[in-house]
Design an enzyme around this catalytic site. Structure first.
Site, mmCIF file in Angstrom:
data_model
loop_
_atom_site.group_PDB
_atom_site.id
_atom_site.type_symbol
_atom_site.label_atom_id
_atom_site.label_comp_id
_atom_site.label_asym_id
_atom_site.label_seq_id
_atom_site.Cartn_x
_atom_site.Cartn_y
_atom_site.Cartn_z
ATOM 1 N N VAL A 272 42.784 38.207 30.587
ATOM 2 C CA VAL A 272 41.808 37.765 31.979
ATOM 3 C C VAL A 272 42.020 38.464 33.718
ATOM 4 C CG1 VAL A 272 41.016 36.627 30.000
ATOM 5 C CG2 VAL A 272 41.816 35.799 31.679
ATOM 6 N N ASN B 130 37.496 30.758 27.579
ATOM 7 C CA ASN B 130 38.020 29.620 26.873
ATOM 8 C C ASN B 130 39.526 29.533 27.471
ATOM 9 O OD1 ASN B 130 39.405 27.097 25.073
ATOM 10 N ND2 ASN B 130 40.494 29.098 24.754
ATOM 11 N N SER C 155 36.371 21.143 33.369
ATOM 12 C CA SER C 155 37.084 20.260 33.098
ATOM 13 C C SER C 155 36.667 19.324 33.275
ATOM 14 C CB SER C 155 38.155 21.114 33.259
ATOM 15 O OG SER C 155 38.892 19.268 33.162
ATOM 16 N N TYR D 271 44.197 23.439 40.330
ATOM 17 C CA TYR D 271 43.653 23.511 39.029
ATOM 18 C C TYR D 271 42.262 22.755 38.360
ATOM 19 C CZ TYR D 271 42.205 22.649 34.574
ATOM 20 O OH TYR D 271 41.576 22.474 32.981
ATOM 21 N N SER E 264 39.839 25.777 40.878
ATOM 22 C CA SER E 264 39.577 26.343 40.210
ATOM 23 C C SER E 264 38.088 25.757 39.233
ATOM 24 C CB SER E 264 40.493 26.934 39.162
ATOM 25 O OG SER E 264 41.005 26.359 38.254
ATOM 26 N N LYS E 265 38.784 24.775 38.735
ATOM 27 C CA LYS E 265 37.510 23.765 37.449
ATOM 28 C C LYS E 265 36.105 23.605 38.353
ATOM 29 C CE LYS E 265 39.451 25.158 33.916
ATOM 30 N NZ LYS E 265 38.644 26.350 32.993
#
Length: 263
Positions: free
Chosen positions: A75, A101, A154, A167, A170-171
């Site tokens: 991706v 996903n 998330s 992380y 990013s979410k």
């Protein structure tokens, strides 16, 4: 407006769902649920080493009335995204549902984060979902059939997790992207929503993160970890006629942890 029956609203026969990272983990359960609902299912896998197992899994998703494909996709690569969407169009006609996903989840202490780590996280978790959506939406727009996109976010988009700051960022970006793209794509009858999982039950959880299971179960008002089917079922809802007037929403599926005390 004629309301679809419950049975018809959850009948995806003749529709095509693409699940990125659908060959492992949560993606496997999502792919199975869409196949059970009658959809043609496209799962993507990351590397050539995964090809044989991914194609074998795709074969198990066919039930005589639907089709299933396994396609390679990194991706982070726009060219691979374009090639994947082209392959789906050539073999199945169009894309009706996209489940973003695929992603990564490495941990690193704040002062150890370097540019390469930052770029890898953003490319896999945010850039990839953006450009997968862009290319899938081009195809949906071309065929004028509308569609639905579901981003896997998330609960850590809303709550810090130690050694996972990048992380979490990013979410959080994926959450805002969901809201922005819902507006951008609404004129084409393409809905964009998200699912924010809490801690997923995993066979390796106790080995890789000792104590996390017990801590989460204590905090969760519903008293257990998230099961993959909990997430897959909300993905089905967001792609079905049951949510035909819902867009720009992100649903936390966490057993109530975000509503509970942090400690």
């Amino acid at each position: 407006m004629i309301m679809a029956s419950i049975k018809d609203a959850l009948n995806f026969k003749g529709k095509t769902a693409v699940i990125t990272g659908g060959n492992k983990g949560l993606g496997v359960t999502i792919a199975r649920r869409f196949a059970e609902a009658g959809a043609n299912v496209v799962i993507t896998y990351f590397s050539e080493e995964m090809k044989e197992d991914a194609e074998c899994f795709a074969g198990t998703l066919e039930n005589g009335e639907n089709k299933a494909l396994a396609l390679k996709l990194d991706v982070r690569s726009r060219e691979e995204i374009k090639a994947m969407v082209k392959a789906v169009e050539e073999r199945l006609g169009t894309i009706d549902y996209l489940i973003n996903n695929a992603g990564i989840y490495p941990h690193k202490e704040f002062f150890e984060v370097d540019e390469a780590f930052w770029d890898a996280m953003m490319d896999a978790n945010l850039k990839g979902a953006f450009f997968c959506t862009q290319e899938a939406a081009r195809l949906m727009k071309k065929h004028q059939n509308g569609g639905a996109v579901v981003n896997i976010v998330s609960i850590n988009a809303y709550r810090h997790l130690p050694d996972a700051t990048v992380y979490c960022i990013s979410k959080a970006g994926t959450d805002m992207m969901t809201k922005c793209l819902a507006v951008e794509l609404a004129p084409y009858n393409i809905r964009v929503n998200g699912v924010a999982p809490g801690l997923l039950d995993d066979p390796n959880l106790d080995k890789n993160a000792p104590g996390w299971r017990e801590a989460y179960e204590r905090r969760a008002p519903l008293g257990r970890l998230v099961q993959p089917q909990d997430i897959a079922d909300v993905c089905l809802f967001y792609c079905s006629e049951l949510s035909s007037f819902v867009t720009g929403e992100v649903t936390a599926v966490d057993g109530g942890v975000l509503q509970a005390k942090a400690y």
